[in-house]
Design an enzyme around this catalytic site. Structure first.
Site, PDB file in Angstrom:
ATOM      1  N   GLU A 254       0.876  -1.168   0.000  1.00 22.74           N
ATOM      2  CA  GLU A 254       0.000   0.000   0.000  1.00 22.74           C
ATOM      3  C   GLU A 254       0.915   1.221   0.000  1.00 22.74           C
ATOM      4  O   GLU A 254       1.500   1.568   1.026  1.00 22.74           O
ATOM      5  CB  GLU A 254      -0.915  -0.006   1.228  1.00 22.74           C
ATOM      6  CG  GLU A 254      -1.785  -1.248   1.356  1.00 22.74           C
ATOM      7  CD  GLU A 254      -2.899  -1.296   0.333  1.00 22.74           C
ATOM      8  OE1 GLU A 254      -3.163  -0.257  -0.314  1.00 22.74           O
ATOM      9  OE2 GLU A 254      -3.516  -2.364   0.181  1.00 22.74           O
ATOM     10  N   CYS A 288      -2.006   9.175   2.243  1.00 24.69           N
ATOM     11  CA  CYS A 288      -1.686   8.706   0.893  1.00 24.69           C
ATOM     12  C   CYS A 288      -2.803   9.001  -0.103  1.00 24.69           C
ATOM     13  O   CYS A 288      -2.555   9.161  -1.298  1.00 24.69           O
ATOM     14  CB  CYS A 288      -1.380   7.206   0.910  1.00 24.69           C
ATOM     15  SG  CYS A 288      -2.697   6.185   1.609  1.00 24.69           S
TER      16      CYS A 288
END
Length: 486
Positions: A254, A288
């Site tokens: 991720e 993110c």
């Protein structure tokens, strides 16, 4: 200062709290005021080995434990968090510089993922598959991979540790967790303490607080873990993937993002402004999925920009303990310096600062930039902080091209009065997730989470988590007699 910073400033290996034996200490600082929170002697390669071997031993019994018995641990973990909510909130604020709003948001998501872990323990199902061979029965079993290594980041360390640790345990695995050096307590020791109090058998979850300067690639090269779950930058993720592949391990990555929030000409402008401001500035932009770029149809650019800038100017920067603070400190001085560099570079390249925030220590006030040249690398990279680029466009086709013009593909959003128009727009974007008439920052326990391109490999949440942390085993039974050619 919370007792967590003194009591949990240790390694947690094989069910025991113990100091590391490395030659130096990680110093845990409060990013807002510089207060020293803890000093933790780092774990060595030998202690990483101890942790993995403990997880390997404990997993054999745990993997054979009734799934209903396993899920009781996660129910108790939820109760522990409820009992300690005020303390945990204070620790998140102190170690991360997270605001009270951010701490509440992270705690909410941790609870949601623990509730899903309760159900996940019962999720794996076997299959009987037909065979072309007479008398043969094909059984397909879902089994734990064995041991999972988890490396978590500094921005949402509690959530992003629990998000891998809890399902890996629920599915019958052992786990070794390595938190980020800037968040060793929230991302590591705190997670171990909660599961210890919840009754998780010793050895199943181990936490090693260390640094690659001490252990190199030992955490990911070690022969015991079969899956490495990493959340962090694409640069480090590329290295993790390479080492995992060389050692025949699976990796779940991720990684970073460069999300865009797109405002079409028929959008509700006031609502789009609210969504865009949240999507960029939540947790100082250290997310993110944050909207680095806000794309606005040129026909509504003036109105949107005026309202967006006005709202940004209302955001209070300061002490994260103050409930009125929206923007607290970034995690460290290097991040603060990098963000100042981004703003200076943009202006040097010809951009205009509609809002130019000042930087004081780790407090970085919001900046809003427009007129960044279309060829600038700034529009393609991830910016991990409270700096946003406003980009006008003429028509959907140009908007799609601009959104896709980045090596990342994690999240994004589009605002429009026509939902199906929004869905059609979303389908043209090379990204793992995209949202219509909402923000860019979302995570839900049942929905596959992950990115395309440099934003990662694999997915987590729901059934994709089962795929990530289990493997399949084919066992055939011949009820008759096979015929062999010799």
């Amino acid at each position: 200062m919370s007792s967590y910073f003194t009591d949990l400033a240790q390694q947690y290996i094989d069910g025991e709290w113990r100091p590391g034996t490395g030659s130096w200490d990680i110093i845990d600082f409060n990013p807002y005021d510089g207060e020293k929170l803890a000093s933790i002697t780092i774990a060595t390669v030998e202690e990483v080995d101890d942790a993995y071997r403990a997880a390997e031993r404990a997993q054999k019994k745990w993997g054979a434990t009734n799934a209903y018995a396993r899920r009781a641990v996660f129910e108790k973990a939820l109760a522990v968090i409820d009992e300690r909510e005020a303390e945990i909130t204070d620790v998140i604020i102190a170690e991360l510089g997270g605001t009270r709003l951010k701490a509440a948001f992270e705690l909410h998501l941790v609870r949601e993922f623990l509730r899903e872990a309760v159900q996940l323990a019962l999720r794996p199902e076997g299959k009987i598959i037909p065979s072309p061979v007479d008398g043969k029965e094909n059984r397909l079993y879902r089994v734990p991979v064995g041991v999972v290594g988890v490396i978590s980041p500094f921005n949402f360390p509690f959530l992003l540790s629990v998000k891998s640790v809890a399902p890996a345990l629920a599915l019958g695995n052992g786990v070794v967790l390595k938190p980020h050096q800037n968040t060793p307590i929230v991302g590591g020791s705190l997670v171990a303490k909660i599961f210890e109090e919840a009754g998780l058998p010793g050895g199943l979850l181990n936490v090693v607080i260390t640094d690659i300067a001490e252990i190199g690639d030992a955490f990911i090269e070690h022969p015991v873990p079969k899956v490495i779950s990493f959340t962090g930058s694409d640069k480090v993720g590329r290295h993790v993937a390479t080492v995992c592949a060389a050692n025949f391990k699976r990796s779940v990555l991720e990684l970073g993002g460069n999300s865009a929030l797109v405002v079409l000409e028929d959008a509700d402008i006031d609502y789009a402004v609210d969504a865009a401001v949240f999507s960029r500035y939540v947790h100082q932009g250290q997310v993110c999925m944050a909207a680095n770029r806000v794309l606005v149809d040129r026909s509504i650019e003036a109105e949107f920009t005026e309202k967006f800038v006005a709202k940004v100017r209302t955001l209070k920067t300061g002490d994260p303990r103050d409930p009125q603070t929206v923007i607290g400190p970034v995690i460290n001085a290097s991040q603060a310096d990098a963000l100042s560099g981004v703003v200076e570079q943009a202006i040097t390249e010809g951009a205009t600062a509609l809002v130019r925030g000042t930087t004081t220590d780790n407090l970085v006030e919001p900046s809003v930039l427009t007129g960044v040249p279309a060829g600038s690398d700034l529009l393609r990279q991830e910016v991990f902080g409270p700096v946003v680029f406003l980009v006008p466009f003429d028509g959907e086709e140009e908007a799609v091209r601009i959104v896709n013009d980045t090596p990342y593909g994690l999240s994004g959003a589009v605002h429009t009065a026509d939902v199906e128009r929004g869905v059609n727009f979303a389908r043209q974007i090379d990204t793992g997730m995209f949202h219509v008439n909402d923000g860019t920052v979302h995570d839900e326990p049942l929905v596959p989470f992950g990115g395309e391109k440099h934003s990662g490999i694999g997915r987590l949440n729901g059934e994709t988590t089962v795929d990530a942390f289990t493997t399949t085993k084919w066992i055939s039974v011949q009820h008759g007699r096979s015929r062999f050619p010799f």
